[in-house]
Motif scaffolding. Structure first.
Motif, short mmCIF file in Angstrom:
data_model
loop_
_atom_site.label_atom_id
_atom_site.label_comp_id
_atom_site.label_asym_id
_atom_site.label_seq_id
_atom_site.Cartn_x
_atom_site.Cartn_y
_atom_site.Cartn_z
N ILE A 1 0.90 -1.06 -0.03
CA ILE A 1 -0.08 0.14 -0.22
C ILE A 1 0.94 1.23 0.05
CG2 ILE A 1 -1.77 1.42 1.29
CD1 ILE A 1 -2.71 -1.29 2.49
N LEU A 2 0.50 2.13 -0.78
CA LEU A 2 1.26 3.36 -1.13
C LEU A 2 0.23 4.47 -0.70
CD1 LEU A 2 3.73 5.38 -1.63
CD2 LEU A 2 3.03 5.13 -4.10
N VAL A 3 0.64 5.38 0.38
CA VAL A 3 -0.32 6.53 0.61
C VAL A 3 0.55 7.76 0.13
CG1 VAL A 3 -1.05 8.08 2.47
CG2 VAL A 3 -0.82 5.50 2.82
N PHE A 4 -0.30 8.51 -0.91
CA PHE A 4 0.45 9.44 -1.61
C PHE A 4 -0.65 10.66 -1.20
CE2 PHE A 4 0.74 12.63 -5.18
CZ PHE A 4 2.14 12.15 -5.72
N ALA A 5 0.27 11.70 -0.52
CA ALA A 5 -0.60 12.65 0.32
C ALA A 5 0.33 13.97 0.29
CB ALA A 5 -0.95 12.30 1.78
N GLN A 6 -0.34 15.23 0.80
CA GLN A 6 0.24 16.31 1.10
C GLN A 6 1.00 16.26 2.33
OE1 GLN A 6 -3.47 17.90 0.38
NE2 GLN A 6 -2.74 19.48 -0.79
N ASP A 7 2.14 16.90 2.09
CA ASP A 7 2.97 17.01 3.83
C ASP A 7 2.59 18.09 4.75
OD1 ASP A 7 4.86 16.45 5.45
OD2 ASP A 7 6.65 16.97 4.49
N ASN A 8 1.24 17.80 5.07
CA ASN A 8 0.58 18.76 6.06
C ASN A 8 -0.13 17.84 7.16
OD1 ASN A 8 -1.65 17.87 4.87
ND2 ASN A 8 -2.07 19.74 3.73
N THR A 9 -0.81 18.53 8.16
CA THR A 9 -1.20 17.77 9.08
C THR A 9 -2.38 16.58 8.60
OG1 THR A 9 -1.18 19.69 10.41
CG2 THR A 9 -2.54 18.02 11.51
N PHE A 10 -2.96 16.94 7.73
CA PHE A 10 -4.14 16.14 6.99
C PHE A 10 -3.33 15.07 6.29
CE2 PHE A 10 -6.50 15.15 3.04
CZ PHE A 10 -7.35 14.45 3.61
N GLY A 11 -2.27 15.20 5.46
CA GLY A 11 -1.80 14.06 4.93
C GLY A 11 -0.90 13.35 5.74
N GLN A 12 -0.37 13.85 6.66
CA GLN A 12 0.49 13.07 7.75
C GLN A 12 -0.48 12.08 8.66
OE1 GLN A 12 2.45 16.27 9.97
NE2 GLN A 12 3.63 16.90 8.08
N ALA A 13 -1.71 12.62 8.76
CA ALA A 13 -2.58 11.86 9.65
C ALA A 13 -3.23 10.49 8.87
CB ALA A 13 -3.84 12.73 10.19
N ASN A 14 -3.24 10.92 7.62
CA ASN A 14 -3.69 9.81 6.92
C ASN A 14 -2.62 8.69 6.80
OD1 ASN A 14 -6.14 9.90 4.81
ND2 ASN A 14 -5.70 11.88 5.56
N LEU A 15 -1.55 9.05 6.49
CA LEU A 15 -0.13 8.18 6.37
C LEU A 15 -0.14 7.41 7.91
CD1 LEU A 15 2.21 6.63 5.09
CD2 LEU A 15 3.61 8.74 5.48
N ALA A 16 -0.23 8.00 8.82
CA ALA A 16 -0.01 7.55 10.25
C ALA A 16 -1.19 6.47 10.49
CB ALA A 16 0.19 8.61 11.24
N ALA A 17 -2.45 6.93 9.89
CA ALA A 17 -3.43 5.97 10.26
C ALA A 17 -3.35 4.82 9.36
CB ALA A 17 -4.79 6.75 9.87
#
Length: 390
Positions: free
Chosen positions: A169-185
């Motif tokens: 699984i690859l999480v592709f996200a913005q490096d902000n609180t929202f994106g970081q939270a998605n990757l962490a989850a």
């Protein structure tokens, strides 16, 4: 930008279980001052505008357009924080200093986690907006969500994709609180998968190198977490670099303005949907749609969250116009009918338990329209309980 509006309120919310006995003394009819700190300019402006449209529709619905809750006028002041945490904190302090006993409206996750402590320090009710970071749940007893959180998005995604044992699984996200939270989850709930992430700087305008990295990974599942007006360019880069080929692509349904930009990739997307107008046909949803469209607007991704916040506001003020402890008690465990269906505020940590949706795009005469594949119950998507921090 700052603008003040006189909103309306009445003695009984038109929802099951929403009535409460007045707690104020006879003759005490002073106004209830509410400060909404909402992003209405910049890349996230559309989200804030949707939330505000829903809020005013919800306040009108919950109050019957009478202008009072148990004799108290609700005076609403709106402040644009431009998604800047420092501006939001300053605005919160200013509004509280001027008498606001209820604040709310955080759109950006980075703003929400900074405003919540201000509410606790000043002992005022905070009805946070659609900011999805899980950190808001249980952050303090004064803060409540009006929308969903990242773990509910994740639960929806997991229900859609099924068994991920042994997959990449690859999480592709913005490096902000929202994106970081998605990757962490996702990393915290791998379900047997190997999880990696690519976090893209918020300042990026060329997404080609990041999309190329994603293509090299060749994941079995590509999970995209993105917000704001750079989404079209991001999707185009992923497509051009072949990152969408030979993989299952899962993402959250975004605002309606983004639909036309997804024409080339729509058939490849599996959508975890928080809300869209076509998802339900219940009376509350229909009332919200009618109110927003009558005002010349269009119901969108976060309209329902604003509507819910207004219902929460009226319910809290029914318990007391100025006693925050009574307001908190009234909201904790409250079950009510919302545009998405039946919702519950979990007393232990103030998580907003709510239905979520699995959706897909269909083409109607050249126009992309989301349709619900499956509705997931509030219990199916409930996040784990966390300990209240303050």
């Amino acid at each position: 930008m700052r603008r003040s509006r006189l909103a309306t309120a009445v003695a009984c919310v038109l929802l099951a279980g929403a009535c409460a006995s007045p707690t104020e003394t006879a003759g005490d009819t002073g106004p209830v001052m509410v400060g909404l700190i909402v992003t209405t300019s910049g890349p996230l402006a559309a989200y804030g505008q949707q939330w505000l449209a829903g809020f005013h529709a919800g306040l009108s619905y919950a109050t019957g357009d009478t202008g009072t809750v148990n004799g108290h006028k609700v005076e609403v002041t709106e402040v644009d924080d431009t998604a800047d945490p420092a501006k939001a904190v300053s605005a919160a302090k200013d509004l509280i200093g001027k008498g606001a006993r209820i604040i709310g409206g955080s759109i950006a996750s980075g703003v929400a986690v900074q405003v919540a402590p201000i509410a606790a320090q000043n002992k005022v009710l905070n009805l946070s907006g659609p900011a999805a970071t899980d950190a808001i749940t249980g952050i303090n007893r004064y803060t409540f969500r009006s929308g969903r959180q990242t773990l509910q998005d994740l639960a929806t995604t997991q229900a859609m994709v099924g068994d991920t044992t042994g997959k990449k699984i690859l999480v592709f996200a913005q490096d902000n609180t929202f994106g970081q939270a998605n990757l962490a989850a996702v990393k915290a709930n791998p379900r047997g998968a190997v999880v990696s992430g690519i976090l893209v700087p918020v300042s990026a305008v060329d997404f080609t190198p990041f999309a190329a990295q994603a293509a090299v990974v060749k994941p079995d599942l590509l999970s995209v977490a993105w917000a704001g007006n750079t989404a079209p360019a991001m999707w185009q880069a992923l497509k051009q670099q072949g990152a969408l080929d030979h993989t299952t692509v899962v993402t959250g349904l975004d605002l309606r303005a983004s639909y036309p930009t997804l024409a080339d990739v729509a058939s490849r997307l599996t959508l975890a949907a928080h809300y869209f107008a076509e998802a339900t046909t219940n009376p509350v949803n229909q009332a919200m749609i009618a109110a927003v469209t009558a005002g010349g607007g269009q119901v969108d991704l976060f309209t329902a969250d604003g509507f819910v916040a207004a219902l929460m506001l009226v319910h809290a003020v029914q318990a007391s116009p100025d006693n925050v402890d009574k307001q908190i008690t009234a909201l904790e465990g409250w079950r009510f009918d919302a545009p998405k269906g039946r919702q519950t505020i979990r007393a232990a940590d103030h998580a907003m338990l709510q239905p979520m949706f699995h959706a897909r795009f269909t083409n109607h005469g050249g126009t992309l329209v989301p349709s619900a594949v499956r509705a997931l119950s509030a219990d199916e998507t409930a996040p784990p309980v966390v300990a209240m921090k303050q």
